[in-house]
Design a protein around this motif. Structure first.
Motif, short mmCIF file in Angstrom:
data_model
loop_
_atom_site.label_atom_id
_atom_site.label_comp_id
_atom_site.label_asym_id
_atom_site.label_seq_id
_atom_site.Cartn_x
_atom_site.Cartn_y
_atom_site.Cartn_z
N ILE A 130 48.08 33.50 34.89
CA ILE A 130 48.83 34.88 35.07
C ILE A 130 47.99 35.89 35.63
N SER A 133 48.67 38.20 38.85
CA SER A 133 49.85 39.04 38.50
C SER A 133 49.38 40.04 37.48
N LYS A 134 48.57 39.69 36.53
CA LYS A 134 48.15 40.73 35.48
C LYS A 134 47.34 41.89 36.08
N LEU A 136 47.20 42.73 39.11
CA LEU A 136 48.11 43.50 40.00
C LEU A 136 48.90 44.56 38.86
N GLN A 137 49.34 44.19 38.00
CA GLN A 137 50.09 45.01 36.96
C GLN A 137 49.17 46.11 36.51
#
Length: 310
Positions: A130, A133-134, A136-137
């Motif tokens: 991930i 997505s991490k 981006l977070q």
């Protein structure tokens, strides 16, 4: 739909082997009993060499202990456990020092298995990469809590930290103070040199403030040329010394932005958390008053609450 019993053992093996994410069979003692799937080569390397090894032989002690704790938790609860974790080059034993420094993030889904493997209880651990997505977070969080112009913490980040510091002060008496400052004559920079130069002056001032700050200081830009530093654990004397260093370094950073022969300076206010404060707003009001005293006294000075410090 076809009867599941029509699948042969080899077909089941082919299906499992084709899973995009790797699925590890890990025993209670931390042994890799089997590895299935992991065919998405964009994210995973061949892990077949791990079979038969123990986690402690593959991962650094602290990380290996964490994995064992998750295995035992899943076996104890008999419910699926979902965890997020990161692995970097320093976590994996035997990797060269020049390996990649950035961490890879995974989501692990861990389920207890009904059957024993070589006499041991075991879990199925499915690891999904991930990292994208991490990242981006984390980017969105930095953008929400950071000042776009200077890279400092923004008002939202400051207010969050301020609330936490005030709660700790009320609960434990943890000492903290605010050091607030702005630029004397900042308008002259924008008017005389242009707004792009004014923006660069703020960046340079932000960098100077970070240079004198320590790990216990949160340096923030509230907006315009208004800055504040939330400082933890400093005595009054240490805070005064820190503010004087900031006064000097701030002036040095602003020398290139002198207009009409006048170098911009700082007006600084200090307010320590006090037992008389009933809210965060009380502390912020006092530090604003202190900074106002410095401003009305001609600037380029430090004022603490109700008393001026030359």
């Amino acid at each position: 739909m076809p009867d599941a019993n029509l699948f042969t053992a080899s077909q089941y093996a082919a299906i499992c082997d084709s899973l995009p994410d790797p699925a590890f069979i890990l025993t209670e003692s931390g042994r890799y009993a089997a590895i299935l799937g992991g065919k998405d080569k964009r994210y995973y390397h061949d892990g077949s060499s791990l079979i038969g090894q123990r986690i402690a032989q593959v991962l650094a002690p602290a990380k290996a202990q964490w994995f064992l704790q998750q295995i035992h938790a899943a076996l104890s609860s008999q419910q699926m456990l979902v965890v997020e974790y990161e692995l970097s080059a320093r976590d994996v034993l035997g990797l060269p020092d020049e390996g990649p420094e950035h961490a890879i993030w995974f989501e692990g889904r861990i389920s207890a298995l009904a059957h024993l493997y070589d006499g041991e209880k075991a879990v199925l651990w499915v690891a999904s990469n991930i990292t994208a997505s991490k990242q981006l977070q984390q980017l969105l969080q930095r953008q929400a809590m950071g000042d776009e112009l200077t890279g400092l913490h923004n008002r939202r980040s400051f207010m969050q930290a301020m609330s936490q510091a005030y709660a700790a002060f009320q609960r434990d008496g943890t000492s903290a103070c605010l050091v607030s400052f702005d630029v004397d004559g900042f308008k002259a920079i924008n008017d005389g040199l242009g707004h792009p130069m004014g923006d660069q002056a703020l960046r340079d001032l932000a960098h100077a403030a970070q240079q004198v700050a320590t790990a216990q200081d949160l340096v923030c830009r509230l907006g315009g040329d208004e800055f504040v530093i939330l400082s933890l654990g400093r005595s009054m004397a240490d805070t005064m010394l820190f503010a004087q260093q900031l006064l000097h370094c701030g002036r040095q950073a602003l020398v290139p932005y002198a207009t009409a022969g006048s170098v911009p300076t700082l007006s600084i206010g200090i307010a320590h958390f006090s037992e008389h404060d009933t809210s965060v707003e009380d502390i912020m009001r006092r530090v604003d008053q202190a900074m106002y005293i410095s401003k009305t006294q001609g600037g380029h000075q430090v004022s603490a609450a109700d008393s001026k410090v030359a």
